[in-house]
Design a protein around this motif. Structure first.
Motif, mmCIF file in Angstrom:
data_model
loop_
_atom_site.group_PDB
_atom_site.id
_atom_site.type_symbol
_atom_site.label_atom_id
_atom_site.label_comp_id
_atom_site.label_asym_id
_atom_site.label_seq_id
_atom_site.Cartn_x
_atom_site.Cartn_y
_atom_site.Cartn_z
ATOM 1 N N PHE A 215 0.803 -1.221 0.000
ATOM 2 C CA PHE A 215 0.000 0.000 0.000
ATOM 3 C C PHE A 215 0.835 1.270 0.000
ATOM 4 N N VAL A 216 1.907 1.300 0.762
ATOM 5 C CA VAL A 216 2.695 2.528 0.853
ATOM 6 C C VAL A 216 3.197 2.990 -0.515
ATOM 7 N N PRO A 217 3.744 2.098 -1.384
ATOM 8 C CA PRO A 217 4.165 2.583 -2.711
ATOM 9 C C PRO A 217 3.029 3.200 -3.511
ATOM 10 N N VAL A 218 1.820 2.643 -3.403
ATOM 11 C CA VAL A 218 0.681 3.210 -4.126
ATOM 12 C C VAL A 218 0.309 4.573 -3.547
ATOM 13 N N ILE A 219 0.301 4.665 -2.212
ATOM 14 C CA ILE A 219 -0.037 5.935 -1.564
ATOM 15 C C ILE A 219 0.958 7.018 -1.962
ATOM 16 N N GLU A 220 2.241 6.663 -1.984
ATOM 17 C CA GLU A 220 3.277 7.645 -2.320
ATOM 18 C C GLU A 220 3.207 8.083 -3.775
ATOM 19 N N SER A 221 2.581 7.278 -4.625
ATOM 20 C CA SER A 221 2.470 7.637 -6.040
ATOM 21 C C SER A 221 1.295 8.572 -6.314
ATOM 22 N N LEU A 222 0.439 8.775 -5.322
ATOM 23 C CA LEU A 222 -0.738 9.624 -5.499
ATOM 24 C C LEU A 222 -0.376 11.100 -5.369
ATOM 25 N N ASP A 223 -1.191 11.964 -5.968
ATOM 26 C CA ASP A 223 -0.980 13.390 -5.750
ATOM 27 C C ASP A 223 -1.426 13.732 -4.326
ATOM 28 N N LYS A 224 -1.079 14.925 -3.873
ATOM 29 C CA LYS A 224 -1.315 15.277 -2.474
ATOM 30 C C LYS A 224 -2.791 15.218 -2.105
ATOM 31 N N ALA A 225 -3.651 15.679 -3.000
ATOM 32 C CA ALA A 225 -5.079 15.668 -2.700
ATOM 33 C C ALA A 225 -5.569 14.248 -2.474
ATOM 34 N N ALA A 226 -5.106 13.326 -3.307
ATOM 35 C CA ALA A 226 -5.514 11.932 -3.155
ATOM 36 C C ALA A 226 -4.903 11.310 -1.898
ATOM 37 N N GLN A 227 -3.655 11.686 -1.588
ATOM 38 C CA GLN A 227 -3.012 11.172 -0.385
ATOM 39 C C GLN A 227 -3.768 11.595 0.869
ATOM 40 N N ASP A 228 -4.347 12.776 0.841
ATOM 41 C CA ASP A 228 -5.084 13.266 1.998
ATOM 42 C C ASP A 228 -6.339 12.444 2.265
ATOM 43 N N GLU A 229 -6.792 11.680 1.265
ATOM 44 C CA GLU A 229 -7.978 10.837 1.414
ATOM 45 C C GLU A 229 -7.636 9.453 1.970
ATOM 46 N N VAL A 230 -6.349 9.210 2.176
ATOM 47 C CA VAL A 230 -5.895 7.904 2.659
ATOM 48 C C VAL A 230 -5.292 8.073 4.043
#
Length: 366
Positions: free
Chosen positions: A74-89
């Motif tokens: 999960f962490v690699p996928v989360i790190e690949s997201l833009d900041k707005a998407a990361q804030d949803e995780v």
């Protein structure tokens, strides 16, 4: 189960979730396709991890898995997201352990109350998952000793053969409203002195945060499981059909689905009845396909993960608030996810359950 667990809350990211359902690779082979490893030779895919729960609800997609799997998938996928998407995780920072409890001898609702009340009275935050075969409690690793003591004082003992806590007083139901049995170390803040007070505090907290029970009666669920001890001739076929069915459910935009995998029991599923055809043969799933459950959801996104007493307060309202006269308590089960709590009740019991919760809400004003 000693493995260090974590919780993930997000919108659905299918790649890491599907990887969780694939046979695992050997450790540190994250750059290779996931395939069966020698350490799992002959082990069904459903039993290759000590504990995994994947839950899709109208609120979120929540995953409980080992910290090592979370960081690998999960962490690699989360790190690949833009900041707005990361804030949803969200990825929980606390470490959790899983405790399996065999509650045979107690009705489901009473079992939830029996298991959670001493922990709530001790100020211990928990996540509670009812499955087809057992109950699982996720607790902060730092509180494990306190939890074990509390369960033992409630008549549960650890059995190595079952790798679970088992109810030793199956024919002796204690009075859930009695505070005399809750002899556990209290939290630093003044603890409630009774289950009634705990319920009042719980519903007062929900009221302050404007959290109301949400019901969508068009979400019709069934509780089922993979076959236990299938015949050798049919086991591989059943496992393949079960695996394919679960994957098809996940890519079929489920409104509600909860899958629990452990290394001690067959897969347990709570899913929409409309998804049953995804499994093909009726022999794949164990359990009634006609006993419909309706979810009652509490959106807890505005509460911190360490909030305590929610499960017990709601269960106490249902078990105690529906036993007037000769009526039996509402039969219920419970699913904790990272940001929500969901009570499942029989379709025929829905109105009685909602009335009990309304009484609980009104009780804080009287």
């Amino acid at each position: 189960m000693e493995q260090s667990m974590t919780l993930i809350s997000a919108q659905i990211h299918f790649i890491p979730i599907l990887q969780l359902l694939l046979p695992t690779a050997t450790e540190n082979e994250t750059q290779k396709p996931l395939r069966p490893s020698s350490s799992h030779a002959g082990v069904p895919w459903t039993a290759q991890h000590p504990f995994i729960n994947i839950s899709v609800t109208p609120i979120e997609c929540s995953v409980a898995c080992s910290r090592s799997l979370a960081h690998e998938l999960f962490v690699p996928v989360i790190e690949s997201l833009d900041k707005a998407a990361q804030d949803e995780v969200s990825l929980a920072t606390d470490q959790y352990v899983v405790i399996q409890v065999d509650g045979e001898g107690l009705e489901a609702g009473q079992r939830v109350l029996e298991l959670t009340s001493p922990l709530a009275m001790a100020g211990i935050s928990i996540f509670f998952i009812t499955t087809y075969f057992s109950d699982y409690i996720l607790v902060p690793a730092k509180s494990k000793g306190q939890v074990v003591t509390a369960l033992e004082k409630r008549g549960f003992a650890f059995e190595k053969q079952a790798d679970a806590f088992v109810n030793q007083s199956r024919h002796h139901h204690r009075n859930a409203s009695s505070s005399s049995s809750f002899e556990v170390r209290p939290p630093s803040s003044p603890p409630p002195t009774s289950i009634s007070e705990l319920q009042i505090r719980t519903f007062a907290l929900l009221e302050r945060r404007h959290i109301k029970p949400q019901v969508d009666s068009t979400i019709r669920l069934i509780q089922c499981a993979g076959r236990k001890n299938p015949s050798p001739s049919g086991s591989s076929i059943n496992e393949a059909e079960l695996h394919l069915g679960i994957v098809k459910c996940l890519v079929n935009n489920p409104r509600f689905l909860s899958l629990t995998l452990t290394d001690t029991e067959p897969a347990s599923l709570l899913l929409e009845k409309r998804l049953i055809p995804q499994f093909g043969s009726h022999e794949v799933l164990l359990g009634s396909k006609e006993d419909i459950l309706i979810p009652i959801t509490l959106d807890l996104r505005d509460l911190p993960l360490e909030s305590t007493g929610i499960v017990c307060g709601v269960a106490g309202s249902l078990v105690g608030g529906t036993t007037g006269g000769m009526q039996e308590a509402v039969e219920m089960s419970y699913l904790s996810t990272a940001r929500a709590g969901t009570v499942m009740v029989s379709e025929s019991e829905l109105e009685r359950a909602l009335e009990a919760l309304r009484v609980g809400e009104n009780g804080i004003k009287t």
